[in-house]
Design a protein around this motif. Structure first.
Motif, mmCIF file in Angstrom:
data_model
loop_
_atom_site.group_PDB
_atom_site.id
_atom_site.type_symbol
_atom_site.label_atom_id
_atom_site.label_comp_id
_atom_site.label_asym_id
_atom_site.label_seq_id
_atom_site.Cartn_x
_atom_site.Cartn_y
_atom_site.Cartn_z
ATOM 1 N N THR A 71 0.834 -1.205 0.000
ATOM 2 C CA THR A 71 0.000 0.000 0.000
ATOM 3 C C THR A 71 0.868 1.254 0.000
ATOM 4 O O THR A 71 0.600 2.208 -0.740
ATOM 5 C CB THR A 71 -0.957 -0.015 1.209
ATOM 6 O OG1 THR A 71 -1.930 -1.045 1.002
ATOM 7 C CG2 THR A 71 -1.672 1.312 1.395
ATOM 8 N N PHE A 212 -4.521 -0.076 -4.844
ATOM 9 C CA PHE A 212 -5.068 0.669 -3.717
ATOM 10 C C PHE A 212 -6.462 1.124 -4.114
ATOM 11 O O PHE A 212 -6.632 1.859 -5.089
ATOM 12 C CB PHE A 212 -4.201 1.891 -3.380
ATOM 13 C CG PHE A 212 -4.769 2.709 -2.247
ATOM 14 C CD1 PHE A 212 -4.478 2.392 -0.930
ATOM 15 C CD2 PHE A 212 -5.626 3.778 -2.499
ATOM 16 C CE1 PHE A 212 -5.024 3.128 0.118
ATOM 17 C CE2 PHE A 212 -6.177 4.515 -1.462
ATOM 18 C CZ PHE A 212 -5.874 4.190 -0.146
ATOM 19 N N THR A 237 -0.171 -0.943 7.911
ATOM 20 C CA THR A 237 -0.755 -2.178 7.369
ATOM 21 C C THR A 237 -0.802 -3.301 8.399
ATOM 22 O O THR A 237 0.171 -3.549 9.107
ATOM 23 C CB THR A 237 0.046 -2.641 6.128
ATOM 24 O OG1 THR A 237 0.001 -1.610 5.133
ATOM 25 C CG2 THR A 237 -0.526 -3.921 5.536
ATOM 26 N N SER A 272 -4.626 -0.407 6.575
ATOM 27 C CA SER A 272 -4.683 -1.254 5.392
ATOM 28 C C SER A 272 -4.633 -2.706 5.854
ATOM 29 O O SER A 272 -4.003 -3.012 6.862
ATOM 30 C CB SER A 272 -3.478 -0.949 4.498
ATOM 31 O OG SER A 272 -3.432 -1.833 3.408
ATOM 32 N N ASN A 302 -8.310 0.126 3.236
ATOM 33 C CA ASN A 302 -8.218 -0.642 1.992
ATOM 34 C C ASN A 302 -7.740 -2.045 2.319
ATOM 35 O O ASN A 302 -7.224 -2.303 3.412
ATOM 36 C CB ASN A 302 -7.257 0.024 0.997
ATOM 37 C CG ASN A 302 -5.806 -0.077 1.427
ATOM 38 O OD1 ASN A 302 -5.447 0.358 2.519
ATOM 39 N ND2 ASN A 302 -4.961 -0.649 0.589
#
Lengths: 510, 252
Positions: A71, A212, A237, A272, A302
């Protein structure tokens, strides 16, 4: 990196302070962690949780590069920066902006107000407009909103507008697709390494392609329409490693319900989620989409799955545009790492009224239900219907409750009527559904997943209990405030339709 | 607490600068019932009205200057954890387009209509009204989870909500609140949804990051807004980008 082993008893706890290295876009200045007051029970299927890592120290000379996550790399490239760390705010160049009939008109209104009535969008080939939410309805405002999209697309000469004119027969509209997140993939708008923003929270579905992808509001979309850029904060993340052979009674929906049940509906807020491991690698693209689709139900900004041969094969006939996949560095820093042995997982449901209200399907066998709904961006793809058909075929019985089928897109609808179900002697899903006594597959759209206008097909207009392959079960989600929704995989939904109770699909698949 | 104490309070109240957005409920001459059962004129709470720091999408232009508010004052409505966007504004009302002034106003009338009756017998909106008597919303964990629909903060803003104070926010709701400038999103250090009750009279002092519950007499620290501050102070993403010189000022 050493993992803190967690005993596989049901009384184990994750009790670690999460040393956040940065929060997601426009986040309050807060550190999120599981405090002693909010200890979270860990299931037997978690093998370990990695200890939190210390905050990274950026190089002052620029000569040393810290490893980046996937990401971070995608956002670094999109913001034309050599290096990014969680917490940094950057103006990102957007590759694709998607909007639909619910948020498109508002986004267009803001764009025109802020940039001028005669302003042009930043790139007519990077905007994808997909009517899908409130299509097959007599609601005048809903119909007007599609007209607003059409007028704007004509005025701006938008290349990718998937229009519908004849509401009486969707097949008479060759351009019409259906549910935006599935259509984006089918039409080749999802590409590894890119940034895709959409005015819908389930835009994160596209992360399955190693890109993304995240949801934004009308104002941000209006800004992107005029500039092609948006200010984003780089998220830290969480990594989810899933290994073990996937039992043939499980689907990706079970995996994501397990994860959400583990970390809660706010466990990935401002973060993420990266999915890796042999189980993930074995999943088809549609199943990977299911996994990433519900990232937002854990609060995630995401979700991403590294692109591989499966991704490239899917994209072969979908896009001719060049793309470059990006992958997490070996030395990338993850906020936490969760490891799961999927071979030990059982079919799950999320009980009302939250996607993290996880339970084993077999533990809910006394829950009497009134209806079953198979559809949506989460559970209305071709493979979802093939899975449901497999259960109906194995049982040879008729459903005991009304069972509504809403294919996500026109292509899925055609697959339901044309693809033979393995082991059926050439029967299609539609034939098997008819024999089982299900409702005729409806016109492709978001349908009753989010309630919608009162005349929406299969909307819950009374306080019923529903097993659904959709993504949310908060109060009122499918139309009625007192309705009760059990989120489940297509296997579990089909099994439940056959018994009239929440049912573990192993009753029919083993 | 005696009503006299309240009449001596001097706090800046934000007044909407939008011709389409209804004025903050506290600026009307109606009376508030305080815990003492005495009534005072709401206007006596206002010493120096300031323009709202939060320009709404129904404003004339996103680059109009607005002086930042220093405080919010009003009656609060309290909700629990995981109040998702379907409860804030149910999907059947999403056909209303927020950038249309008339439909913006109508969105306000449906704010929080999705809250289950059993859990919330006191309703946020009175039937037939476009604005609520509650201008401060207090929530629990993960407020605004669910959809990315901007209709959620817009409906609250249109209903007259000035600030939301939650234990934590879902990302998209927080971002939409900031980008639009519809409501001021604040986070509490304590779990205020268990400390405050619907109907309590609240003052939020932004400069001191303080929430004062006049009904209970207690004060609570709020978390600093962090690096989103400049965007909030500018009045949203468009105003912020214009201030930063990223996009040109609007031609009026």
């Amino acid at each position: 990196m050493a993992s803190a082993a967690i005993a596989s008893s049901s009384s184990s706890f994750i009790n670690q302070r999460r040393n956040d290295v940065g929060l997601s876009s426009f986040s309050p200045n807060t550190s999120f962690y599981l405090s002693n007051a909010k200890k979270k029970m860990v299931s037997k299927n978690i093998v370990s949780v990695m200890a939190p890592q210390s905050q990274r120290t950026p190089s002052t000379t620029g000569s040393v590069k810290t490893g980046m996550t996937m990401t971070e790399k995608i956002l670094a490239r999109a913001s034309e920066k050599p290096q990014l760390s969680p917490g940094e705010n950057v103006w990102v160049n957007v590759d694709i902006l998607m909007t639909h009939d619910v948020c498109g008109p508002g986004s267009i209104g803001i764009f025109k107000k802020e940039f001028g009535q005669n302003a042009k969008v930043w790139d007519r080939e990077k905007l994808v407009i997909i009517p899908d939410h409130y299509i097959f309805t007599k609601d005048e405002r809903a119909n007007r909103n599609v007209d607003i999209l059409r007028d704007f697309c004509n005025e701006q000469n938008i290349k990718y507008f998937y229009d519908i004119n004849d509401l009486g027969n969707f097949k008479a509209n060759p351009d019409y697709k259906g549910v935006c997140h599935v259509a984006l993939a089918q039409e080749g708008h999802c590409r590894p390494g890119e940034v895709l923003l959409g005015t819908d929270s389930h835009t994160c579905t596209a992360g399955a392609f190693g890109q993304f992808a995240t949801g934004i509001g009308n104002t941000d979309a209006g800004f992107v329409l005029g500039t092609g850029k948006l200010l984003l904060k780089v998220p830290p993340t969480l990594r989810f490693v899933m290994d073990g052979e996937m039992p043939d009674y499980l689907l990706a929906k079970d995996l994501i319900l397990q994860i959400i049940g583990e970390i809660s509906v706010s466990g990935a807020t401002y973060k993420s989620m990266e999915f890796v491991g042999s189980t993930v690698e074995s999943l088809s693209m549609e199943e990977r989409m299911t996994l990433c689709n519900m990232v937002v139900e854990a609060g995630g900004k995401n979700g991403v799955i590294p692109a591989d041969a499966t991704t490239y094969k899917y994209l072969e006939d979908k896009t001719s545009l060049p793309y470059e996949a990006l992958y997490s560095d070996e030395k990338a820093r993850f906020l936490s790492e969760y490891r799961f042995d999927i071979s030990k997982l059982e079919p799950l449901v999320a009980k009302p009224h939250s996607p993290d209200n996880r339970a084993l399907a077999r533990e809910c066998k006394d829950v009497k239900i009134d209806r079953v709904y198979i559809g949506s961006c989460t559970g209305g793809k071709t493979e979802d219907f093939l899975a449901a058909a497999k259960v109906f075929l194995a049982s040879g019985k008729k459903v005991k409750v009304p069972t509504f089928l809403v294919p996500a897109t026109q292509k899925v609808w055609m697959d339901v009527y044309s693809l033979p179900v393995p082991g059926s002697g050439g029967k299609t899903c539609s034939q098997i559904f008819e024999e089982a006594g299900c409702d005729t597959p409806a016109s492709p759209s978001c349908g009753a997943c989010l309630g919608g206008p009162k005349d929406t097909y299969a909307r819950m207009n009374e306080a019923q209990v529903c097993v659904s392959t959709t993504n949310r079960n908060f109060p009122g989600r499918m139309g009625h405030k007192e309705g009760q929704i059990y989120l489940a995989s297509p296997y579990t939904a089909a099994a439940s339709a056959l018994t009239g109770y929440v049912t573990d699909p192993r009753e029919f698949l083993q | 607490m005696a009503a006299a104490t309240f009449s001596s309070l001097h706090h800046n109240i934000s007044i909407s600068s939008s011709p389409n957005k209804p004025h903050h409920s506290l600026t009307s001459p109606n009376l508030i019932k305080f815990p003492s059962s005495q009534s005072i004129n709401r206007s006596s709470l206002i010493s120096k009205p300031t323009l709202s720091p939060i320009p709404t999408r129904t404003r004339a232009a996103a680059d109009d200057f607005t002086a930042p508010a220093t405080a919010f004052h009003g009656v609060c409505y309290v909700v629990g954890d995981n109040i998702d966007t379907d409860q804030i504004i149910p999907a059947e009302y999403l056909t209303l387009v927020p950038s249309n002034p008339d439909e913006y106003k109508r969105l306000g009338s449906f704010a929080l209509i999705g809250l289950p009756m059993a859990a919330y017998p006191t309703r946020f909106m009175s039937p037939g009204e476009f604005t609520s008597q509650y201008s401060i919303l207090i929530g629990g964990d993960n407020f605004g989870c669910g959809s990315s629909r901007e209709h959620a903060p817009v409906a609250l803003g249109a209903a007259g909500v000035k600030a939301v104070v939650a234990e934590s926010y879902a990302r998209i709701f927080f971002r939409n609140s900031v980008s639009t400038g519809e409501v001021y999103p604040l986070e509490s250090e304590k779990r205020l949804c268990e400390e405050c009750k619907t109907g309590d009279v609240i003052t939020i002092e932004l400069g001191e990051s303080l929430l004062i519950n006049h009904t209970s007499g207690k004060e609570y620290k709020l978390k600093p807004v962090g690096d989103v501050g400049p965007v909030i102070e500018a009045g949203g993403i468009f105003a912020y980008a214009r201030k930063a010189g990223m996009i040109p000022s609007r031609a009026v």
